[in-house]
Motif scaffolding. Structure first.
Motif, PDB file in Angstrom:
ATOM      1  N   ILE A  49      -1.190  13.392 -21.993  1.00  0.00           N
ATOM      2  CA  ILE A  49      -1.260  14.532 -22.926  1.00  0.00           C
ATOM      3  C   ILE A  49      -2.731  14.848 -23.146  1.00  0.00           C
ATOM      4  N   PRO A  50      -3.412  15.267 -22.057  1.00  0.00           N
ATOM      5  CA  PRO A  50      -4.859  15.404 -22.137  1.00  0.00           C
ATOM      6  C   PRO A  50      -5.356  16.782 -22.559  1.00  0.00           C
ATOM      7  N   ASP A  51      -6.607  16.813 -22.904  1.00  0.00           N
ATOM      8  CA  ASP A  51      -7.386  18.048 -22.947  1.00  0.00           C
ATOM      9  C   ASP A  51      -8.073  18.161 -21.583  1.00  0.00           C
ATOM     10  N   TRP A  52      -8.091  19.389 -21.049  1.00  0.00           N
ATOM     11  CA  TRP A  52      -8.617  19.610 -19.703  1.00  0.00           C
ATOM     12  C   TRP A  52      -9.898  20.432 -19.735  1.00  0.00           C
ATOM     13  N   GLY A  53     -10.718  20.229 -18.721  1.00  0.00           N
ATOM     14  CA  GLY A  53     -11.790  21.158 -18.456  1.00  0.00           C
ATOM     15  C   GLY A  53     -11.247  22.339 -17.671  1.00  0.00           C
ATOM     16  N   GLN A  54     -12.147  23.258 -17.297  1.00  0.00           N
ATOM     17  CA  GLN A  54     -11.705  24.467 -16.598  1.00  0.00           C
ATOM     18  C   GLN A  54     -11.521  24.228 -15.102  1.00  0.00           C
ATOM     19  N   GLY A  55     -12.068  23.118 -14.605  1.00  0.00           N
ATOM     20  CA  GLY A  55     -11.919  22.771 -13.206  1.00  0.00           C
ATOM     21  C   GLY A  55     -13.078  23.250 -12.348  1.00  0.00           C
ATOM     22  N   THR A  56     -13.239  22.564 -11.219  1.00  0.00           N
ATOM     23  CA  THR A  56     -14.232  22.959 -10.219  1.00  0.00           C
ATOM     24  C   THR A  56     -13.594  22.784  -8.843  1.00  0.00           C
ATOM     25  N   GLN A  57     -13.768  23.789  -7.991  1.00  0.00           N
ATOM     26  CA  GLN A  57     -13.088  23.807  -6.703  1.00  0.00           C
ATOM     27  C   GLN A  57     -13.853  22.983  -5.676  1.00  0.00           C
ATOM     28  N   TYR A 107     -10.334  18.478 -11.993  1.00  0.00           N
ATOM     29  CA  TYR A 107     -10.425  18.603 -13.438  1.00  0.00           C
ATOM     30  C   TYR A 107     -10.795  17.260 -14.052  1.00  0.00           C
ATOM     31  N   CYS A 108     -11.595  17.307 -15.095  1.00  0.00           N
ATOM     32  CA  CYS A 108     -11.750  16.100 -15.900  1.00  0.00           C
ATOM     33  C   CYS A 108     -10.866  16.242 -17.139  1.00  0.00           C
ATOM     34  N   ALA A 109     -10.536  15.113 -17.706  1.00  0.00           N
ATOM     35  CA  ALA A 109      -9.592  15.106 -18.808  1.00  0.00           C
ATOM     36  C   ALA A 109      -9.849  13.933 -19.732  1.00  0.00           C
ATOM     37  N   VAL A 110      -9.534  14.148 -20.999  1.00  0.00           N
ATOM     38  CA  VAL A 110      -9.573  13.105 -22.013  1.00  0.00           C
ATOM     39  C   VAL A 110      -8.276  13.196 -22.814  1.00  0.00           C
ATOM     40  N   PRO A 111      -7.883  12.120 -23.477  1.00  0.00           N
ATOM     41  CA  PRO A 111      -6.666  12.208 -24.292  1.00  0.00           C
ATOM     42  C   PRO A 111      -6.841  13.230 -25.419  1.00  0.00           C
ATOM     43  N   SER A 112      -5.846  14.072 -25.601  1.00  0.00           N
ATOM     44  CA  SER A 112      -5.875  14.987 -26.723  1.00  0.00           C
ATOM     45  C   SER A 112      -5.565  14.232 -28.012  1.00  0.00           C
ATOM     46  N   ILE A 113      -5.532  14.964 -29.103  1.00  0.00           N
ATOM     47  CA  ILE A 113      -5.278  14.321 -30.393  1.00  0.00           C
ATOM     48  C   ILE A 113      -3.919  13.637 -30.401  1.00  0.00           C
ATOM     49  N   ARG A 114      -2.981  14.120 -29.595  1.00  0.00           N
ATOM     50  CA  ARG A 114      -1.660  13.489 -29.502  1.00  0.00           C
ATOM     51  C   ARG A 114      -1.560  12.571 -28.288  1.00  0.00           C
ATOM     52  N   GLY A 115      -2.660  12.469 -27.560  1.00  0.00           N
ATOM     53  CA  GLY A 115      -2.624  11.753 -26.291  1.00  0.00           C
ATOM     54  C   GLY A 115      -2.950  10.284 -26.413  1.00  0.00           C
ATOM     55  N   TYR A 116      -2.919   9.619 -25.257  1.00  0.00           N
ATOM     56  CA  TYR A 116      -3.201   8.199 -25.186  1.00  0.00           C
ATOM     57  C   TYR A 116      -3.596   7.878 -23.752  1.00  0.00           C
ATOM     58  N   CYS A 117      -3.871   6.631 -23.480  1.00  0.00           N
ATOM     59  CA  CYS A 117      -4.259   6.203 -22.140  1.00  0.00           C
ATOM     60  C   CYS A 117      -3.130   5.370 -21.542  1.00  0.00           C
ATOM     61  N   SER A 118      -2.844   5.626 -20.282  1.00  0.00           N
ATOM     62  CA  SER A 118      -1.838   4.858 -19.571  1.00  0.00           C
ATOM     63  C   SER A 118      -2.379   4.516 -18.192  1.00  0.00           C
ATOM     64  N   ASN A 119      -2.445   3.227 -17.884  1.00  0.00           N
ATOM     65  CA  ASN A 119      -3.050   2.775 -16.625  1.00  0.00           C
ATOM     66  C   ASN A 119      -4.447   3.363 -16.443  1.00  0.00           C
ATOM     67  N   GLY A 120      -5.123   3.537 -17.573  1.00  0.00           N
ATOM     68  CA  GLY A 120      -6.497   4.032 -17.531  1.00  0.00           C
ATOM     69  C   GLY A 120      -6.627   5.535 -17.568  1.00  0.00           C
ATOM     70  N   PHE A 121      -5.526   6.251 -17.304  1.00  0.00           N
ATOM     71  CA  PHE A 121      -5.599   7.704 -17.241  1.00  0.00           C
ATOM     72  C   PHE A 121      -5.180   8.342 -18.568  1.00  0.00           C
TER      73      PHE A 121
END
Length: 124
Positions: free
Chosen positions: A111-119, A94-108
């Motif tokens: 509280i992210p928004d997620w994609g649907q994923g790829t197997q 999955y890829c992810a970005v911080p959501s509106i309530r999210g933040y970055c910690s150690n670069g990651f």
């Protein structure tokens, strides 16, 4: 509204390579951190690689030396090149970005928004 679409997964033999892409809309990828996570069956989701807005990169120990994260700001797309794949790399990615309530910690993103994923399946 943030929309993340991953692609590029598949089934490969051990030692082979795969490249993943994550196209973002509703979000400027260079504005904050962005990361790749994975979740194997029966296991917790874990961070694999992340890149912050200044281009600083963080890798999980399992990814160091084999995976490369990059982004194309013009295409608003995040990438993950995975080389020397192992069976233990088998997971939904999955890829992810911080959501509106999210933040970055150690670069990651946290509280992210997620994609649907790829197997990704690595098997002989």
């Amino acid at each position: 509204q943030v929309h993340l679409v991953e692609s590029g997964g598949g089934s490969v033999q051990p030692g082979r390579s795969l490249g993943l892409s994550c196209a973002a809309s509703g979000y400027t990828i260079s504005s904050s951190c962005m990361g790749w996570f994975r979740q194997a069956p029966g296991k917790e989701r874990e961070g694999v690689a992340a890149i912050d807005r200044d281009g600083r990169i963080t890798y999980a120990d399992s990814a160091k030396g084999r995976f490369t994260i990059s982004r194309d700001d013009a295409k608003n797309t995040l990438y993950l090149q995975m080389n020397s794949l192992k069976p233990e790399d088998t997971a939904m990615y999955y890829c992810a970005v911080p959501s509106i309530r999210g933040y970055c910690s150690n670069g990651f993103p946290v509280i992210p928004d997620w994609g649907q994923g790829t197997q990704v399946t690595v098997s002989s």
